[in-house]
Design a protein around this motif. Structure first.
Motif, short mmCIF file in Angstrom:
data_model
loop_
_atom_site.label_atom_id
_atom_site.label_comp_id
_atom_site.label_asym_id
_atom_site.label_seq_id
_atom_site.Cartn_x
_atom_site.Cartn_y
_atom_site.Cartn_z
N ARG A 170 0.90 -1.08 -0.10
CA ARG A 170 0.04 -0.08 0.12
C ARG A 170 0.66 1.23 -0.02
NH1 ARG A 170 -3.62 -1.54 5.04
NH2 ARG A 170 -4.54 0.43 4.81
N ASP A 171 0.33 2.22 -0.57
CA ASP A 171 0.92 3.44 -0.71
C ASP A 171 0.52 4.39 -0.12
OD1 ASP A 171 2.39 5.26 -2.74
OD2 ASP A 171 1.26 3.95 -4.52
N GLU A 186 -3.87 7.27 2.39
CA GLU A 186 -3.45 6.07 1.56
C GLU A 186 -3.99 6.41 0.25
OE1 GLU A 186 -4.60 2.52 2.86
OE2 GLU A 186 -4.02 1.49 1.11
N ARG A 200 -2.77 3.79 -12.87
CA ARG A 200 -2.99 4.44 -11.34
C ARG A 200 -2.59 5.84 -11.24
NH1 ARG A 200 0.30 0.15 -7.30
NH2 ARG A 200 -0.23 1.32 -5.31
N TYR A 201 -1.78 6.34 -12.09
CA TYR A 201 -1.29 7.78 -11.97
C TYR A 201 -2.22 8.48 -12.91
CZ TYR A 201 1.39 6.16 -8.40
OH TYR A 201 1.93 5.95 -7.17
N THR A 206 -7.30 6.94 -8.96
CA THR A 206 -6.92 6.65 -7.74
C THR A 206 -7.60 7.52 -6.71
OG1 THR A 206 -4.63 6.34 -8.52
CG2 THR A 206 -5.01 6.61 -6.14
N ASP A 242 6.79 9.89 1.37
CA ASP A 242 5.88 8.82 0.37
C ASP A 242 6.60 7.59 1.10
OD1 ASP A 242 4.53 10.80 -0.64
OD2 ASP A 242 5.71 10.65 -2.54
N MET A 244 5.66 2.92 1.57
CA MET A 244 5.14 1.65 1.18
C MET A 244 4.94 1.00 2.29
SD MET A 244 4.59 1.99 -2.33
CE MET A 244 3.69 0.30 -2.51
#
Ligand SMILES: Nc1ncnc2c1ncn2[C@@H]1O[C@H](COP(=O)(O)OP(=O)(O)O)[C@@H](O)[C@H]1O
Ligand SMILES: [Mg+2]
Length: 298
Positions: A170-171, A186, A200-201, A206, A242, A244
């Motif tokens: 997870r980001d 998140e 995703r970007y 998102t 940032d 993960m």
């Protein structure tokens, strides 16, 4: 650079009663600063010059207080390779990596070393330029055949690139204001896009959750790790770290620190500040206050 962050900040500064002069970054920046002589410069541009210490250096020389981190912290944050070395040396978790400049490939035959790197990092491998942001130039290479094109793409953004171990997880983003960690955000990709980096970007594909669905312990760990990195890099004012979170082990690691994170209404830092009960204008006011009380490094 971000004009949208700038406009949003300008509005807030005006509401706070400041006289605001917007200064764009260009060949006349130094002359404009001399002309305007602001009491404080609110740096709201990200991307190369706004974030890598260049504009900060010019403001130091001009003797103008500015928001956010100083020159050296900006340099440490803007270069992912440097940042990752610092974190690794300090024992802070960041995904394994190898980094090269163009010369290594052009003149030293670094391509011959790729199989050994691929063995150590395992696929997929994340290839990214040392600088830049907003996922520009980042590619997930799924097979050895994907690596050369991913390197070429990354080298189109920077003379230095890194190959990084992929973290399936997870980001998370932890924003910090004045040495205080805000609620964790998140980035949740749409299910069907989970393995598609490009999708995703893509805007709108998102969604963001704040506070992130984590246990209290996990939240505290993420915030503590972000603060460790903030201190290690000597950040000031505000920043966004940032992270993960590995799905399998739950372990956290740091991808990067943004010394000048986005400040639009949909950006992660304002979202986190809001979740902490700090409205946008209050955030801007605090950042200006911090700038005015920061010691000059010049
Ligand atoms: N090693 C990695 N493993 C998994 N995903 C990654 C990795 N590196 C980057 N990503 C994905 O790419 C995004 C952008 O990477 P990041 O290193 O934060 O660069 P940028 O400066 O473009 O934000 C991350 O938020 C994450 O979703
Ligand atoms: Mg990032």
């Amino acid at each position: 650079m971000s004009l949208r962050s700038g406009a949003r900040v300008e509005d807030a500064l005006e509401r706070l009663g400041h006289d605001v002069v917007g200064v764009d970054v260009g060949g006349d920046l130094v002359a404009r600063l001399r002309e305007v002589r602001p009491d404080v410069a609110f740096i709201a541009l990200h991307g190369r010059d706004g974030e890598d210490g260049t504009v900060q250096e010019l403001l130091e020389i001009a003797g103008i207080p500015y928001t956010g981190s100083g020159v050296s912290a900006c340099i440490r944050c803007a270069d992912k390779v440097l940042a990752k070395h610092l974190m690794r040396d300090a024992g802070l978790p960041t995904p394994d990596f190898y980094a090269f400049n163009e010369t290594a490939f052009r003149e030293l035959g670094a391509a011959e070393a790729l199989p050994a790197i691929e063995d150590r990092l395992a696929f997929p491998i994340v290839v990214k330029p040392a600088s830049q942001g907003s996922a520009l130039g980042i590619k997930f290479a799924a097979t050895p055949g994907d690596v050369p094109a991913a390197l070429v793409a990354a080298f189109s953004y920077d003379r230095k690139v890194l190959l990084e171990r992929h973290v399936a997880g997870r980001d998370l983003a932890v924003s910090i204001v004045d040495g205080e960690a805000l609620p964790v955000v998140e980035a949740v990709p749409h299910e069907e896009d989970f393995y598609d980096f490009a999708a995703r970007y893509t805007i709108g594909r998102t969604t963001y959750a704040c506070p992130a669905a984590l246990t209290d312990d996990e939240t505290a760990s993420a915030q503590a790790l972000a603060l460790d990195v903030w201190s290690l890099f000597g950040c000031r004012g505000f920043a966004r770290v940032d992270l993960m979170r590995d799905d399998e082990t739950g372990a956290l690691c740091v991808l990067e620190v943004n010394a000048v994170p986005g400040l639009t209404e949909t950006s992660l830092l304002p979202m986190a500040a809001d979740a902490a009960g700090m409205g946008y204008d209050e955030f801007v006011a605090r950042v200006v206050e911090l700038a005015l009380s920061a010691p000059s490094t010049a």
